[in-house]
Design a protein around this motif. Structure first.
Motif, PDB file in Angstrom:
ATOM      1  N   VAL A 188       0.785  -1.237  -0.064  1.00 28.16           N
ATOM      2  CA  VAL A 188       0.097   0.069  -0.036  1.00 28.16           C
ATOM      3  C   VAL A 188       0.812   1.263  -0.072  1.00 28.16           C
ATOM      4  O   VAL A 188       1.628   1.483   0.893  1.00 28.16           O
ATOM      5  CB  VAL A 188      -1.126   0.220   1.174  1.00 28.16           C
ATOM      6  CG1 VAL A 188      -1.562   1.218   1.333  1.00 28.16           C
ATOM      7  CG2 VAL A 188      -1.924  -1.166   1.278  1.00 28.16           C
ATOM      8  N   GLY A 189       0.666   2.194  -0.784  1.00 28.18           N
ATOM      9  CA  GLY A 189       1.443   3.323  -1.046  1.00 28.18           C
ATOM     10  C   GLY A 189       2.636   3.059  -1.832  1.00 28.18           C
ATOM     11  O   GLY A 189       3.351   4.042  -1.987  1.00 28.18           O
ATOM     12  N   GLY A 190       2.907   1.878  -2.293  1.00 32.43           N
ATOM     13  CA  GLY A 190       4.214   1.672  -3.081  1.00 32.43           C
ATOM     14  C   GLY A 190       3.843   1.800  -4.697  1.00 32.43           C
ATOM     15  O   GLY A 190       2.961   1.904  -5.136  1.00 32.43           O
ATOM     16  N   ASN A 191       5.011   1.578  -5.173  1.00 32.25           N
ATOM     17  CA  ASN A 191       5.268   1.755  -6.659  1.00 32.25           C
ATOM     18  C   ASN A 191       6.103   0.478  -7.179  1.00 32.25           C
ATOM     19  O   ASN A 191       7.535   0.972  -7.225  1.00 32.25           O
ATOM     20  CB  ASN A 191       5.568   3.173  -7.197  1.00 32.25           C
ATOM     21  CG  ASN A 191       5.600   3.257  -8.773  1.00 32.25           C
ATOM     22  OD1 ASN A 191       5.302   2.217  -9.526  1.00 32.25           O
ATOM     23  ND2 ASN A 191       5.918   4.390  -9.029  1.00 32.25           N
ATOM     24  N   PRO A 192       5.914  -0.430  -7.473  1.00 33.67           N
ATOM     25  CA  PRO A 192       6.753  -1.574  -8.092  1.00 33.67           C
ATOM     26  C   PRO A 192       7.477  -1.005  -9.128  1.00 33.67           C
ATOM     27  O   PRO A 192       8.627  -1.607  -9.460  1.00 33.67           O
ATOM     28  CB  PRO A 192       5.697  -2.750  -8.504  1.00 33.67           C
ATOM     29  CG  PRO A 192       4.385  -2.498  -7.940  1.00 33.67           C
ATOM     30  CD  PRO A 192       4.263  -1.095  -7.596  1.00 33.67           C
ATOM     31  N   ALA A 193       6.780  -0.222 -10.053  1.00 34.36           N
ATOM     32  CA  ALA A 193       7.818   0.362 -11.081  1.00 34.36           C
ATOM     33  C   ALA A 193       9.036   1.020 -10.709  1.00 34.36           C
ATOM     34  O   ALA A 193       9.796   1.322 -11.367  1.00 34.36           O
ATOM     35  CB  ALA A 193       6.874   1.089 -12.087  1.00 34.36           C
ATOM     36  N   ARG A 194       8.885   1.549  -9.537  1.00 37.63           N
ATOM     37  CA  ARG A 194      10.090   2.428  -8.865  1.00 37.63           C
ATOM     38  C   ARG A 194      10.167   2.159  -7.301  1.00 37.63           C
ATOM     39  O   ARG A 194       9.652   2.885  -6.662  1.00 37.63           O
ATOM     40  CB  ARG A 194       9.876   3.971  -9.017  1.00 37.63           C
ATOM     41  CG  ARG A 194      11.079   4.678  -8.902  1.00 37.63           C
ATOM     42  CD  ARG A 194      10.595   6.130  -9.406  1.00 37.63           C
ATOM     43  NE  ARG A 194      11.983   7.080  -9.188  1.00 37.63           N
ATOM     44  CZ  ARG A 194      12.114   7.709  -8.140  1.00 37.63           C
ATOM     45  NH1 ARG A 194      11.292   7.906  -7.261  1.00 37.63           N
ATOM     46  NH2 ARG A 194      13.261   8.527  -7.958  1.00 37.63           N
ATOM     47  N   PRO A 195      10.646   0.775  -7.276  1.00 39.05           N
ATOM     48  CA  PRO A 195      10.518   0.415  -5.692  1.00 39.05           C
ATOM     49  C   PRO A 195      11.631   1.213  -4.938  1.00 39.05           C
ATOM     50  O   PRO A 195      11.398   0.681  -3.538  1.00 39.05           O
ATOM     51  CB  PRO A 195      10.949  -1.112  -5.921  1.00 39.05           C
ATOM     52  CG  PRO A 195      11.998  -1.167  -7.108  1.00 39.05           C
ATOM     53  CD  PRO A 195      11.062  -0.151  -8.011  1.00 39.05           C
TER      54      PRO A 195
END
Length: 236
Positions: free
Chosen positions: A137-144
């Motif tokens: 939640v709140g993360g961005n797998p494209a820019r971890p």
């Protein structure tokens, strides 16, 4: 999610937007079909880059002209694409601040958060498993990850603008605890050792019924495993 699970929310948004247009003294608003307003609302919702806007200033920051320009591509006839501008102006409060305008902005924000929760956090993040600590939640797998400079700049901004705030690494929404996510982050520092460990544990890569599930399961085992001195942080 918008056309199925959140169809009722989209219907309500469309009704409010159409009511505002139909009763407006501005001819540019009155000539808007419900289907066009619905399409415009959906196209703007899917282009939101935040969980939800909380104030008009937030709406202006996320329902941008760039998002509107992309949303217009959903219309074949350029004149019909004007519905995007109408909806955006309504959301930005450019046509007044009456009860219907407030309802539209409020419901739009609520639908935006439901859309993110159901489509991204509860669906996409469970299907994309290269690194589970990034699909949070709140993360961005494209820019971890961020650079040390970006992290320090963020900390300085928090200290400047919110000096008495706290930092939260786990909430009621997080799927995995902070220590599990920290352990999984270690894997990015030693991919070769992790690959060798998996090869050994799976006897050289035996076929499994579901590769996605197996990959997520091995990461979970590692994240929950006991700490060992040396090695790669923890050992599964």
């Amino acid at each position: 999610m918008l056309t199925h699970e959140l169809a009722a929310e989209c219907d309500r948004l469309t009704r409010v937007a159409h009511r505002l247009c139909a009763t407006s003294p501005d001819p540019a608003l009155r000539d808007r079909a419900p289907w066009a307003l619905r399409t415009a609302l959906q196209e703007l919702l899917v282009r939101m880059e935040v969980y939800r806007p909380y104030e008009s200033v937030d709406t202006a920051a996320v329902v941008t002209e760039e998002a509107a320009a992309e949303a217009r591509h959903a219309f074949v006839v350029p004149e019909e694409a004007g519905a995007v501008d109408v909806v955006r102006d309504l959301l930005l409060g450019r046509y007044g601040n009456g009860p219907d305008q407030v309802e539209l902005r409020t419901r739009f924000a609520q639908t935006a958060s439901a859309l993110r929760a159901k489509s991204v956090e509860d669906t996409a993040f469970y299907r994309y498993v290269p690194l589970l600590s990034a699909t949070e939640v709140g993360g961005n797998p494209a820019r971890p990850a961020v650079s040390p400079q970006e992290f320090h700049a963020y900390c300085a901004r928090v200290q400047r603008d919110w000096p008495v705030t706290g930092t939260v690494v786990s909430t009621h929404d997080t799927k995995r605890s902070a220590d599990v996510r920290a352990a999984l982050a270690v894997l990015t520092e030693c991919p070769g050792r992790w690959a060798d460990t998996l090869a050994e544990a799976t006897h050289g890569g035996e076929a499994v019924p579901d590769g996605q599930l197996a990959w997520a399961a091995w990461q979970t085992v590692f994240g929950l495993g006991p700490r060992t001195p040396g090695g790669c942080g923890r050992r599964c």
